[in-house]
Each structure stands twice: as structure tokens, then as C-alpha cells.
Design a protein around this motif. Structure first.
Motif, short mmCIF file in Angstrom:
data_model
loop_
_atom_site.label_atom_id
_atom_site.label_comp_id
_atom_site.label_asym_id
_atom_site.label_seq_id
_atom_site.Cartn_x
_atom_site.Cartn_y
_atom_site.Cartn_z
N ALA A 1 -3.27 66.00 -31.08
CA ALA A 1 -2.39 65.15 -30.29
C ALA A 1 -2.26 63.80 -30.99
N ILE A 2 -1.09 63.18 -30.85
CA ILE A 2 -0.87 61.84 -31.39
C ILE A 2 -0.61 60.90 -30.21
N GLY A 3 -1.34 59.80 -30.18
CA GLY A 3 -1.16 58.81 -29.12
C GLY A 3 -0.76 57.47 -29.70
N ALA A 4 0.06 56.75 -28.97
CA ALA A 4 0.47 55.42 -29.42
C ALA A 4 0.40 54.44 -28.26
N ASP A 5 -0.03 53.24 -28.53
CA ASP A 5 0.02 52.14 -27.56
C ASP A 5 1.31 51.38 -27.81
N LEU A 6 2.12 51.22 -26.77
CA LEU A 6 3.41 50.55 -26.89
C LEU A 6 3.42 49.30 -26.03
N THR A 7 3.96 48.24 -26.58
CA THR A 7 4.13 46.99 -25.84
C THR A 7 5.61 46.82 -25.53
N VAL A 8 5.91 46.62 -24.24
CA VAL A 8 7.30 46.48 -23.79
C VAL A 8 7.52 45.04 -23.34
N SER A 9 8.61 44.45 -23.80
CA SER A 9 8.92 43.08 -23.39
C SER A 9 10.43 42.90 -23.29
N ALA A 10 10.82 42.03 -22.38
CA ALA A 10 12.23 41.70 -22.24
C ALA A 10 12.54 40.48 -23.11
N VAL A 11 13.65 40.55 -23.81
CA VAL A 11 14.06 39.47 -24.70
C VAL A 11 15.08 38.60 -23.96
N THR A 12 14.78 37.34 -23.83
CA THR A 12 15.70 36.45 -23.11
C THR A 12 16.55 35.66 -24.08
N PRO B 1 23.73 52.34 -24.78
CA PRO B 1 23.44 51.02 -25.38
C PRO B 1 22.50 50.21 -24.50
N GLY B 2 21.56 49.54 -25.15
CA GLY B 2 20.57 48.75 -24.42
C GLY B 2 19.24 49.46 -24.29
N ASN B 3 19.24 50.80 -24.37
CA ASN B 3 18.00 51.56 -24.31
C ASN B 3 17.37 51.67 -25.70
N VAL B 4 16.06 51.95 -25.71
CA VAL B 4 15.33 52.15 -26.96
C VAL B 4 15.06 53.64 -27.12
N VAL B 5 15.29 54.15 -28.32
CA VAL B 5 15.16 55.58 -28.60
C VAL B 5 13.83 55.88 -29.28
N SER B 6 13.20 56.97 -28.85
CA SER B 6 12.03 57.52 -29.52
C SER B 6 12.20 59.03 -29.63
N GLN C 1 19.23 43.78 -28.92
CA GLN C 1 18.83 44.39 -27.65
C GLN C 1 18.00 43.41 -26.84
N ARG C 2 18.04 43.58 -25.55
CA ARG C 2 17.32 42.67 -24.64
C ARG C 2 15.99 43.25 -24.17
N VAL C 3 15.68 44.49 -24.55
CA VAL C 3 14.35 45.05 -24.28
C VAL C 3 13.77 45.49 -25.61
N ARG C 4 12.50 45.20 -25.81
CA ARG C 4 11.85 45.50 -27.08
C ARG C 4 10.61 46.35 -26.82
N ILE C 5 10.45 47.40 -27.63
CA ILE C 5 9.25 48.24 -27.56
C ILE C 5 8.63 48.25 -28.96
N GLU C 6 7.39 47.84 -29.04
CA GLU C 6 6.69 47.78 -30.32
C GLU C 6 5.38 48.54 -30.22
N ALA C 7 5.07 49.30 -31.25
CA ALA C 7 3.80 50.03 -31.30
C ALA C 7 2.70 49.10 -31.80
N THR C 8 1.55 49.17 -31.15
CA THR C 8 0.40 48.38 -31.58
C THR C 8 -0.67 49.23 -32.23
N SER C 9 -0.65 50.54 -31.98
CA SER C 9 -1.61 51.42 -32.63
C SER C 9 -1.13 52.86 -32.50
N VAL C 10 -1.53 53.69 -33.44
CA VAL C 10 -1.26 55.12 -33.41
C VAL C 10 -2.55 55.84 -33.73
#
Length: 258
Positions: A247-258, A108-113, A213-222
Motif C-alpha cells: 500500500a502507498i500512503g500520502a499525507d496531504l495538506t489542504v489550504s485555501a488560497v486567498t 475547473p477549480g478542483n485538484v486532480v489526483s 487555483q484557489r485551493v491547494r493540495i500539497e503532499a508532505t510525505s509518501v
């Protein structure tokens, strides 16, 4: 790397992590292997590799699960060898094992991919029960984990990831990046022989944003990358890219949620 009885090769899964610490690793070898009479895959110890990557926030990490599902065939021919329903059942059973492994190892608390060569076509025109049945089975299982197919949310067009070894995907080449492809080249001319062999069978799945969750990962491009081999490379006429898959590449933005 996964090793074990009744197989002559590992799964071939390998995760490279640069400038991040690895917090944990775990593996699962598929019990569902396919047919030893018909499927070359059955002789390999395929499975799932988990690598938990520290994100620099104390509130959660990224759990990256990579896999390579059964393709089937390659050994003794016959009616069962190429039976699409049989091969579909093998892949879905492997996905069931994968989802159980994720539930067992997720913290719990981790993000799954979940990423990898699923060998499940996004559209299967010849599948007897309907062209979307295999993909629907994939989405149903990974969707039960709260995951979404990043191509459907950030891609455009067919998003083919596999084709004939002699297909350079030149009709979709990005003029600004020699390794990359444009997302949507629906209007481009494609040779009929190449078009017939193109499929979307490689995927990036990422957990949907969870407000708890307190950590967020969002994709900005694939994006997709072909990585064409240099002119004059050995046997380039047989394989014009570094792999028969893209190959598939993705840009991910990581942020902490307060």
C-alpha cells in the motif's frame, strides 16, 4: 464498480471516504481490454473510478481518479501472450482513455489526483526498447494533465511496491511502525530471488501546484506499507502480506488560497 458485456468481473475499484462528503462519482470502462486469447484481464471490466471529495473549502474539491491497468497473460501461452511491446501498447491505450476521461470530467477549480496499480514498471530491465520506455509513456500521458509522480518528489530509493508473495520486505521494515517500510534501504541485504521480483508499479500522481487555483493540495510525505499477516495465519507460507502489492500512503495538506 464497473459492469458490462464481455466480462465476468468488475474492475474491483473501491474508494473509501471518511469524514468527508462525496460531491460526485463517475466511471469509465476501458474499451481497450487486451487479448481475449491471452490476457485474463480482458475478462474483467477494468476502467477508472472518479470520486470527487469535498475539502471543506467552497473554492475547490479533490478529484480522485483510481484505476487498474492491464497486466496481461494468464491464459493461452504463446509468443503474443508475453510480448512486452503488445502489453505496453495496451496499457498506454488505456492511459489515453484515462486522460480523455479526466479532461471530460474535470471541473475547473478542483485538484486532480490519479492513483492505482498501473502495472507499468518504473524500470523495466528486459524491455527491448529501453528500461525506462514504459515509465516514460506513463509520465508523458499523466504529465499532460499537469500531474507528477509523488514518489519522485517525496520518496527515496527504489520504492518497490510489488514482489513475490513470499517476500515479507523485512529488509525494509520500519522498526518504529510494524506495518510501514522505510523509504530508502539501499544498503540492506535482499535475497536475490526477492530482488528479481521487486518492482515499482503502483503510483500516486497529484496535480502540481497551480497559482491560478484557489485551493491547494500539497503532499508532505509518501510511505509504503506492507501489512504483514500474523504468524499462524492460514496459508501464510504462500502469502506473508495482506496483498502481493504494498500500500502507498500520502499525507496531504489542504489550504485555501486567498
Amino acid at each position: 464498480m464497473l459492469r458490462g458485456p464481455l466480462g465476468f468481473a468488475s474492475s474491483g475499484l473501491f474508494t473509501l471516504v471518511d469524514r468527508r462528503r462525496i460531491a460526485r462519482r463517475a466511471t469509465h470502462r476501458f474499451r481497450t481490454r487486451g487479448s481475449y486469447l491471452h490476457d485474463a484481464d480482458a475478462l474483467a471490466n477494468k476502467g477508472v473510478l472518479l470520486v470527487e471529495i469535498e475539502l471543506g473549502h467552497a473554492v475547490g474539491n479533490l478529484e480522485l481518479y483510481s484505476t487498474h491497468l492491464c497486466w496481461g497473460t494468464g491464459l493461452l501461452p504463446g509468443g503474443d501472450a508475453a510480448d512486452p511491446r503488445r502489453r505496453h501498447r495496451v496499457r498506454m491505450a488505456q492511459l489515453d482513455e484515462l486522460t480523455r476521461f479526466v479532461r471530460r470530467t474535470h471541473r475547473p477549480g478542483n485538484v486532480v489526483s490519479v492513483v492505482g496499480d498501473m502495472n507499468v514498471p518504473a524500470v523495466a530491465p528486459d524491455y527491448p526498447d529501453g528500461p525506462t520506455v514504459p515509465y516514460d509513456g506513463l509520465v508523458e500521458r499523466l504529465g499532460s494533465l499537469g500531474l507528477q509522480d509523488l514518489w519522485t518528489t517525496h520518496g527515496s530509493g527504489d520504492g518497490w511496491t510489488c514482489g513475490a508473495p513470499t517476500d515479507s520486505f523485512a529488509d525494509q521494515a520500519d522498526p518504529d511502525d510494524p506495518d510501514a517500510l522505510v523509504d530508502d534501504a539501499a544498503g540492506a541485504a535482499v535475497e536475490p530471488a526477492h530482488l528479481a521480483a521487486r518492482e515499482r508499479i503502483d503510483y500516486l500522481f497529484l496535480a502540481e501546484p497551480d497559482p491560478t487555483q484557489r485551493v491547494r493540495i500539497e503532499a508532505t510525505s509518501v510511505r509504503r506499507y506492507a501489512f504483514p499477516r500474523a504468524v499462524g495465519a492460514p496459508k501464510r507460507d504462500r502469502l506473508v502480506r495482506l496483498s502481493d502489492h504494498l500500500a502507498i500512503g500520502a499525507d496531504l495538506t489542504v489550504s485555501a488560497v486567498t
